[in-house]
Design an enzyme around this catalytic site. Structure first.
Site, PDB file in Angstrom:
ATOM      1  N   LEU A 182       0.842  -1.273  -0.148  1.00  0.00           N
ATOM      2  CA  LEU A 182       0.027  -0.208   0.009  1.00  0.00           C
ATOM      3  C   LEU A 182       0.943   1.333  -0.031  1.00  0.00           C
ATOM      4  CD1 LEU A 182      -2.658  -0.815   2.551  1.00  0.00           C
ATOM      5  CD2 LEU A 182      -3.159  -0.990   0.117  1.00  0.00           C
ATOM      6  N   ASP A 183       0.630   2.235  -0.598  1.00  0.00           N
ATOM      7  CA  ASP A 183       1.417   3.441  -0.610  1.00  0.00           C
ATOM      8  C   ASP A 183       1.460   4.017   0.906  1.00  0.00           C
ATOM      9  OD1 ASP A 183       1.327   3.552  -3.167  1.00  0.00           O
ATOM     10  OD2 ASP A 183      -0.427   4.799  -3.773  1.00  0.00           O
ATOM     11  N   LYS A 184       2.250   4.608   0.956  1.00  0.00           N
ATOM     12  CA  LYS A 184       2.903   5.222   2.420  1.00  0.00           C
ATOM     13  C   LYS A 184       1.602   5.923   2.951  1.00  0.00           C
ATOM     14  CE  LYS A 184       5.398   8.826   4.927  1.00  0.00           C
ATOM     15  NZ  LYS A 184       6.281   9.942   4.770  1.00  0.00           N
TER      16      LYS A 184
ATOM     17  N   THR B 191      -1.709   5.605   2.052  1.00  0.00           N
ATOM     18  CA  THR B 191      -2.964   4.934   2.277  1.00  0.00           C
ATOM     19  C   THR B 191      -3.109   4.077   3.368  1.00  0.00           C
ATOM     20  OG1 THR B 191      -2.701   4.867  -0.416  1.00  0.00           O
ATOM     21  CG2 THR B 191      -4.231   3.181   0.666  1.00  0.00           C
TER      22      THR B 191
ATOM     23  N   ARG C 247      -5.371   6.187  -7.806  1.00  0.00           N
ATOM     24  CA  ARG C 247      -5.161   7.443  -7.880  1.00  0.00           C
ATOM     25  C   ARG C 247      -5.032   8.103  -9.185  1.00  0.00           C
ATOM     26  NH1 ARG C 247       0.138   7.606  -4.234  1.00  0.00           N
ATOM     27  NH2 ARG C 247       0.014  10.001  -4.479  1.00  0.00           N
TER      28      ARG C 247
END
Length: 346
Positions: A171-173, A175, A276
């Site tokens: 997961l993105d930082k 998120t 995104r």
């Protein structure tokens, strides 16, 4: 441990990588900061005119080129007694090279670090974590410590026996939400195969700018690749012109106002920044996602994206696993502030 450096002129056996804890190893590195070994070489005739980093690869073959480049850039290499900092510098036959073999930030990244991890499911084969926003998943430039990987190594003795501490997806930082992590190699290999076969189902909750128009359900099938105009971003690309990978996302409207919309996002592929990028391509960048055209709003300073649901067949028992994590407090407050009536069921 003795803090003095050993000076030798010929490479020892292939133990140096583990001694220095080169990235990817999970050795006990408590004393790594004290490790220092100097080697002195005379550049042989066959290396005359070679790049410094390539010459070092030949002289210290048990260490990777990227690791040696870090040492050059970190003031750990001297050429004829003078510090050098450019891996591309050309060397000459007979030049004297002195290299300090010491840990770099990357080489020490795989260290256990105690942190609070919220586990929503666990058995002997796997666990599912509810990752908070702000936590980086893997060590990388700018984040060599304090990552989920470091926390897993401290929290679970089995993590140190697995590649990437059992992490099979990211997961993105910024998120938040659910991530599955393997605890055995058998489960890890099976989960990787399931993700590749699109058998792990992931649904996200997003708050986006602008009111949603048109059909409440929309399927986006648009390839994603590196943005040719800004290499730090991803973008929907033209497959015949730019390198990109197939990407499919389903969007479903959950709530709408004159300024924002709440979306359920279902991934069918797992490209970098996929939701995104696809949301922005529809004219609905996520709230506070500055990289893709969003801006701070509703009290949020991080992109409004939460991995809310995760479903898959258990890789060992084959029993269905279906889990849900409600939005964290910052997203709940944003929904309330925006008057976005949402009952929590995505």
């Amino acid at each position: 441990m003795d803090n003095s450096c050993r000076i030798i002129s010929t490479p020892p056996s292939n133990t140096t990588a583990s001694l220095l804890g080169e990235a990817g190893a999970h050795d006990d590195m408590e004393d790594a900061g004290d490790v220092c070994e100097q080697r002195v070489f005379a550049v042989p005739a066959v290396q005359h005119g070679a790049r410094l980093d390539l010459a070092l690869v030949q002289l210290v073959p048990e260490l990777s080129r990227s690791y040696l480049q870090q040492l050059v850039e970190g003031d750990a290499v001297r050429l004829n007694g003078q510090p050098v900092h450019k891996p591309s510098l050309k060397v000459k036959a007979g030049d004297t090279l002195l290299i300090d073999l010491r840990p770099t930030m990357q080489s020490q990244a795989f260290r256990p670090e105690a942190m609070s991890l919220v586990t929503v499911f666990q058995d002997e084969h796997l666990r599912v974590i509810n990752k908070p926003a702000g936590l980086v998943v893997h060590p990388a430039p700018g984040n060599w410590s304090g990552t989920l990987l470091n926390g897993l190594l401290a929290d679970d003795p089995q993590a140190g026996l697995l590649p990437r501490a059992g992490i099979v997806h990211r997961l993105d930082k910024d998120t938040s939400g659910l991530m599955v992590v393997a605890r055995t190699r058998l489960a890890m290999d099976a989960l990787v195969a399931q993700i590749a076969a699109r058998e792990v189902h992931r649904q996200y909750l997003a708050i986006a700018h602008r009111p949603w128009r048109g059909e409440c359900h929309r399927h986006v099938d648009a390839p994603i690749g590196r943005d040719p105009r800004q290499r730090l971003r991803m973008a929907v690309v033209e497959p015949l012109r730019d390198a990109g990978k197939p990407a499919q996302t389903d969007f479903e409207l959950l709530a709408n106002t004159d300024a924002h919309c709440v979306l359920k996002c279902t991934l069918h592929t797992g490209r970098t920044h996929q939701i995104r990028v696809h949301a922005a391509s529809l004219g609905h960048p996520l709230v506070a996602d500055a990289l893709y055209g969003g801006h701070a709003a509703l009290g949020l300073a991080r992109q409004a994206l939460h991995a809310q649901r995760l479903a898959f067949d258990h890789p060992i028992t084959r029993r269905p696993v279906s889990l849900q994590a409600e939005p964290p407090l910052d997203l709940q407050q944003a929904l309330a502030l925006g008057g976005l009536g949402y009952n929590g069921s995505a």
